[in-house]
Design an enzyme around this catalytic site. Structure first.
Site, short mmCIF file in Angstrom:
data_model
loop_
_atom_site.label_atom_id
_atom_site.label_comp_id
_atom_site.label_asym_id
_atom_site.label_seq_id
_atom_site.Cartn_x
_atom_site.Cartn_y
_atom_site.Cartn_z
N PRO A 66 -5.72 -0.54 18.31
CA PRO A 66 -5.16 -0.78 16.93
C PRO A 66 -5.33 0.23 15.95
O PRO A 66 -4.96 0.11 14.70
CB PRO A 66 -6.14 -2.07 16.77
CG PRO A 66 -7.31 -1.73 17.76
CD PRO A 66 -6.88 -1.00 18.90
N TYR A 123 -9.81 5.17 6.94
CA TYR A 123 -10.07 5.51 8.27
C TYR A 123 -11.08 6.55 8.18
O TYR A 123 -10.98 7.68 7.69
CB TYR A 123 -8.55 6.13 9.00
CG TYR A 123 -7.66 5.14 9.16
CD1 TYR A 123 -7.60 4.72 10.62
CD2 TYR A 123 -6.84 4.58 8.31
CE1 TYR A 123 -6.64 3.75 10.92
CE2 TYR A 123 -6.05 3.55 8.66
CZ TYR A 123 -5.77 3.16 10.02
OH TYR A 123 -5.16 2.34 10.22
N HIS A 145 0.78 -1.39 0.04
CA HIS A 145 0.02 0.11 0.11
C HIS A 145 0.83 1.13 -0.07
O HIS A 145 1.72 1.35 0.67
CB HIS A 145 -0.88 -0.17 1.19
CG HIS A 145 -2.05 -0.78 0.95
ND1 HIS A 145 -3.34 -0.98 2.04
CD2 HIS A 145 -2.51 -1.73 0.16
CE1 HIS A 145 -4.02 -1.57 1.63
NE2 HIS A 145 -3.86 -2.16 0.46
#
Length: 392
Positions: free
Chosen positions: A293, A201, A72
């Site tokens: 996380p 996100y 990525h």
């Protein structure tokens, strides 16, 4: 049984350490309390920093990673129905991250160790570490229905925050710093190709959401939920509807839906155990630190611990020097606290605060605007996300 380094815990940290030590000619034994089937099915993190990828390659354990891992070049931030891409190579001078599930890393390392590696005992529950301040610590463990001992020169605890290794630290000789967040993650694994090329996100007034992947056939998605949430309150349709709401943007984008194959709820917490060494007992990974996380640091911090430990034991084996072993705890904790800070910053910026007000919400948006409008701020996030160098 007798060995140079006794390793408690057969997760990625313990297995990678064993692999690196074996290649350096340092003998060791790994004790894992669970079955092989259990450790190879545990669903955990899947975002690897470049340093983690390099460590697996150095251990000759990256054959599948190099063919199946998905590199990525960045992540996408979503808020206020907008989407913003952060280009990691541009911001960091070429660094990237790789998606490859921790489950697959464990499978690779287990197969290597059972084929060509030091002893690995499954269903071997460590009961206690005795004499860590002596020159000959002993691990008492239960295996095949009877209690046994493993005599060591050194013991490394990779067995989590409630394991026998951390318990062997006297209360007067250590301190644990802990923070519990007022929300959890509801995670699903769905048999549907990812709806995105890179991780998303999403900040939303209803709560945080994350779109990750286990390519090519699976998607891994998360929702912020209140602590104490039960899975019975979240049927599949409700999960997909809520994900749709939180990922919504003013653009042509569709969230793919598919069969949900696994669900879990994970509380969010930070924990740092200081120091990470007591005599001849050293901690690594979750035994020493846990981070939320959001910053994708848990597995990568464990690997950075292990890389430093492998160098330290190799140095000791080669010329008898304890320089790196003596500095292990202080060196690791420098990186641990920076990763904890980054994970906490990401968590507070992206999650809806249960006790927050309109001011808190506007401050979160201001932080997100700063990152997406300032190259300097974006570069700092990218540098932390792709991984800080070992503090050597």
């Amino acid at each position: 049984m007798r060995t140079t380094v006794g390793i408690i815990g057969g997760g990625p940290a313990g297995l990678l350490l064993a692999r690196l030590l074996h290649r350096a000619g340092v003998d060791c034994v790994v004790l894992e309390s669970r079955t092989r089937q259990y450790v190879q099915r545990r669903q955990r993190a899947g975002m690897l920093e470049q340093g983690t990828v390099d460590a697996l390659r150095a251990a000759d354990a990256a054959a599948r990673l190099d063919t199946e891992g998905l590199v990525h070049d960045g992540i996408e931030l979503r808020f206020e129905r907008e989407r913003h891409h952060l280009d990691f190579p541009v911001l960091t001078g070429g660094r990237t991250v790789t998606i490859y599930a921790q489950t697959e890393i464990v499978k690779d390392l287990v197969a290597l160790q059972l084929t060509d590696g030091p002893p690995l005992l499954f269903e071997a529950e460590a009961l206690a570490v005795e004499g860590p301040q002596s020159g000959a610590p002993v691990v008492r463990f239960r295996h095949e229905g009877r209690e046994r001992t493993l005599a060591c020169e050194w013991v490394v605890g990779c067995d989590g925050s409630h394991g026998a290794a951390a318990d062997a630290f006297p209360a007067a000789a250590c301190r644990t710093y802990r923070h519990d967040y007022p929300y959890s993650w509801l995670g699903i694994l769905a048999e549907v190709p990812p709806s995105c090329d890179e991780l998303i996100y999403a900040h939303h007034a209803r709560g945080f959401a994350l779109h990750s992947m286990r390519p090519p056939r699976f998607s891994r998605l998360y929702l912020q939920v209140p602590n104490g949430t039960g899975l019975e309150d979240w049927p599949d349709d409700r999960i997909w509807d809520e994900l749709d709401t939180r990922f919504t943007v003013d653009a042509d984008w569709t969230l793919r839906r598919g069969p949900v194959t696994a669900k879990s709820v994970t509380p969010m917490r930070s924990l740092v155990h200081e120091p990470m060494r007591h005599g001849r007992l050293l901690l690594a990974g979750d035994a020493a630190h846990i981070v939320p996380p959001t910053g994708a640091k848990g597995l990568n911090l464990a690997v950075s611990d292990v890389r430093l430990l492998a160098m330290a034991f190799t140095e000791l084996h080669a010329d008898g020097s304890t320089r790196l072993l003596d500095g292990y705890s202080d060196l690791c904790l420098q990186r641990v606290w920076q990763a904890t800070r980054f994970s906490d910053d990401m968590t507070r910026m992206l999650h809806a605060q249960p006790d927050g007000d309109a001011f808190d919400h506007r401050m979160q948006l201001a932080r997100l605007r700063r990152i997406t409008a300032s190259r300097h701020a974006a570069a700092e996030l990218a540098a932390n996300y792709t991984g800080l160098p070992l503090p050597l």
